[in-house]
Motif scaffolding. Structure first.
Motif, short mmCIF file in Angstrom:
data_model
loop_
_atom_site.label_atom_id
_atom_site.label_comp_id
_atom_site.label_asym_id
_atom_site.label_seq_id
_atom_site.Cartn_x
_atom_site.Cartn_y
_atom_site.Cartn_z
N PRO A 346 0.84 -1.22 0.00
CA PRO A 346 0.00 0.00 0.00
C PRO A 346 0.87 1.26 0.00
N ASP A 347 0.36 2.31 -0.64
CA ASP A 347 1.13 3.57 -0.75
C ASP A 347 1.50 4.14 0.61
N GLU A 394 8.43 -6.69 -2.79
CA GLU A 394 8.03 -5.34 -2.37
C GLU A 394 8.29 -5.17 -0.87
N VAL A 395 8.00 -6.22 -0.11
CA VAL A 395 8.17 -6.14 1.33
C VAL A 395 9.66 -6.03 1.67
N ASP A 396 10.47 -6.84 1.00
CA ASP A 396 11.92 -6.79 1.22
C ASP A 396 12.49 -5.41 0.90
N ALA A 397 12.05 -4.85 -0.22
CA ALA A 397 12.59 -3.54 -0.63
C ALA A 397 12.28 -2.49 0.44
N TRP A 398 11.09 -2.58 1.01
CA TRP A 398 10.71 -1.60 2.04
C TRP A 398 11.58 -1.76 3.29
N ILE A 514 -7.34 -0.83 -0.58
CA ILE A 514 -6.27 -0.89 0.43
C ILE A 514 -5.60 0.47 0.66
N ASN A 515 -5.50 1.27 -0.37
CA ASN A 515 -4.82 2.57 -0.19
C ASN A 515 -5.65 3.57 0.60
#
Ligand SMILES: Cc1cc2nc3c(=O)[nH]c(=O)nc-3n(C[C@H](O)[C@H](O)[C@H](O)COP(=O)(O)OP(=O)(O)OC[C@H]3O[C@@H](n4cnc5c(N)ncnc54)[C@H](O)[C@@H]3O)c2cc1C
Ligand code: SF4
Length: 517
Positions: A346-347, A394-398, A514-515
């Motif tokens: 999510p953004d 995406e989760v890893d990058a965050w 979700i956003n």
């Protein structure tokens, strides 16, 4: 005639190799030159938190000065230096040619990406090269692999007991665990009482505004906020030892008790915040463990054994275990996606602008301090991403970007493994998901939240509640056979069909919007 003269040698030091007690620095050798460099290949492989980049560069610059003061020869390449080729290999190749170095040496990188990069670089060299250990960890890269040779399960508990025995940590004279037990967790993990105010964190005020300016000049993209004239993280060994001492005196007595507790506006609680100093090797896990044991012996009334054991397990258990799994499973590990999740993050993970108080608090705190403690990472941001079916990339990058301590060897095993169950159960034996019940049990986030923790469906129903059941329903084929969660499937199967349909419909509405949550 054989000459005893040391060949003119270039030694590369990476930004997370700031171990002043390494044997390299024991002798001053005029034929040896150390090089440290700020390169865009490191600043740009993820969108890093500004505090993470400043922390690394600030610590590297201090370390280079320290080496120079000890009379070692040092080349320090700053980010905006004219000849900076912005990569380790290209800069080293330039230096070797320019100064006619006759040998190249480096320390074992902790990250697979950098390890491969330097291996490839050394293959192009026409001078001899060698690689040495960083002399930081308790275990070697392949020790866990060897321990579990031929086994299907890689239990942390097995590894932890092996480490305790091998290094004789918290063991009695008969090689049995002190007080007859390996684990005292049942005495830990309480919620913070309403009237309890945790100790204020020890903060530093390093002036890193010059480096912030240089990052701006170079156009480096970062996330998060910083007060760069008063940079709060330790960037020298002295500051790291001060933080270690502060932890032993002020935090260890309640470390285990409130290890999993969360409260709004309390970002550090009784956690050590030593991960950054440890991961860049300003201090060693050995000295952290030894200091904790000494603090316990000096003050057994104030520091009970369960606090000590809980802390020691994090260092010689979890930290070393994660590293062992990393070197056992890379590079395949970085592509695992057992639950086949595909959604986007999510953004509001990048802003904290969500009505869900637990996520708002955790994300805003992460943007402010580049820090969240383990349970915030696992049971708030990690839990939601897993329930929402976000792709592990995406989760890893965050996670790799946002936390000051984030280095892939310890980030990916915690994120993709422990938090997202993308490894299908190598690190954790079950997915760490929860509804609002757990959040309310361990935090005071739900009080004052826009959503109602007790509601499962309808207006203002807490999103965690329906997403939780939706997750189990969606992954029944893969998870129902897991003995640790079979009970949840019994509850789900016995639930009234209309209630189930309503829960799934609610989850669907939330996932579609979700956003806006
Ligand atoms: C999704 C997720 C991502 C994470 N990413 C990172 C990361 O990038 N870098 C990182 O160092 N840790 C990571 N962790 C582990 C842990 O959350 C942090 O080490 C810890 O929060 C750091 O804060 P602290 O120093 O105050 O830790 P404390 O709570 O004071 O613990 C003491 C020390 O124990 C070690 N430790 C504790 N738990 C773990 C663990 N699970 N794995 C490895 N070491 C551990 C750390 O060195 C830490 O400094 C992650 C955990 C999760 C769930
Ligand atoms: S009610 Fe739900 S969204 Fe709000 S803080 Fe509690 S768990 Fe988080």
């Amino acid at each position: 005639m054989i000459s005893n003269k040391t060949p003119k040698t270039l030694r590369l030091l990476l930004g997370d190799q700031l171990n002043i007690n390494h044997h390299w620095f024991k002798t001053i050798d005029s034929s040896v030159t150390y090089v440290l460099m700020e390169v865009q290949s490191e600043t740009n492989y993820a969108d890093h938190h500004i505090q993470k980049v400043l922390g690394f560069f600030g610590a590297m610059r201090h370390f280079a000065n320290q080496l120079q003061q000890l009379n070692h020869q040092v080349i320090y390449i700053k980010l905006n230096d004219a000849n900076n080729a912005q990569r380790f290999d290209a800069n080293c190749a330039q230096l070797i040619a320019m100064h006619s170095f006759e040998k190249f040496e480096y320390q074992l990188p902790d990250e697979y990406r950098v390890d491969e990069h330097l291996k490839q670089f050394t293959q192009t060299l026409t001078i001899p090269f060698s690689v040495v250990d960083t002399e930081h960890f308790y275990s070697t890269r392949l020790e866990l692999k060897n321990l579990f040779e031929g086994k299907k399960m890689y239990l942390m508990e097995t590894f932890y007991r092996y480490m305790r025995k091998k290094h004789h940590v918290l063991m009695d004279a008969d090689d049995k665990p002190l007080f007859g037990q390996w684990n005292f967790d049942h005495e830990n993990r309480q919620k913070l009482p309403k009237a309890h105010k945790p100790i204020a964190p020890l903060l530093f005020n390093n002036n890193l505004s010059d480096i912030e300016q240089e990052l701006k000049q170079a156009g480096i993209k970062t996330i998060g906020r910083v007060d760069s004239p008063n940079f709060l993280w330790p960037i020298t060994r002295e500051q790291s030892l001060e933080l270690l001492q502060f932890f032993m005196q002020e935090c260890l007595p309640l470390f285990g008790t409130f290890q999993d507790a969360m409260a709004p506006n309390e970002w550090s609680m009784y956690h050590s915040r030593l991960s950054f100093s440890l991961n860049i090797k300003l201090i060693t896990p050995h000295e952290v463990v030894e200091k904790a044991i000494a603090a316990y012996h000096q003050n057994p009334e104030k520091i009970t054994y369960n606090q000590l054991e809980g802390f020691v397990r994090q260092i010689i258990g979890w930290r070393e275990y994660m590293r062992g799994i990393y070197w056992l499973k890379m590079p395949e590990y970085a592509n695992l996606n057992y639950l086949e999740h595909t959604a986007k993050l999510p953004d509001w993970y990048w802003t904290g602008n969500t009505k869900m108080n637990c996520l708002k608090q955790t994300i805003q705190q992460s943007l402010n301090y580049a820090y969240a403690h383990h349970i915030q990472r696992l049971m708030v941001t990690g839990n939601f991403a897993l329930l929402a079916g976000v792709h592990p990339n995406e989760v890893d990058a965050w996670y790799l970007g946002i936390y000051i301590d984030a280095l892939e060897w310890v980030e990916i095993t915690n994120t993709r493994g422990m938090s997202q169950f993308a490894d299908g159960g190598i690190v954790g034996t079950k997915p760490y998901v929860s509804s609002a019940t757990y959040m309310h049990k361990m935090s005071s986030y739900c009080t004052g939240c826009y959503y109602d923790k007790a509601k499962k469906v309808g207006h203002k129903a807490c999103p965690f509640n329906s997403l939780y059941w939706n997750f189990y329903d969606r992954h029944e084929a893969k998870l129902a056979g897991n003995p640790r969660i079979g009970m949840m499937y019994n509850v789900w199967r016995r639930m009234d069909a209309n209630d189930k349909a309503e829960l799934l419909q609610q989850a669907n509405i939330y996932l579609t919007n979700i956003n806006d949550l």
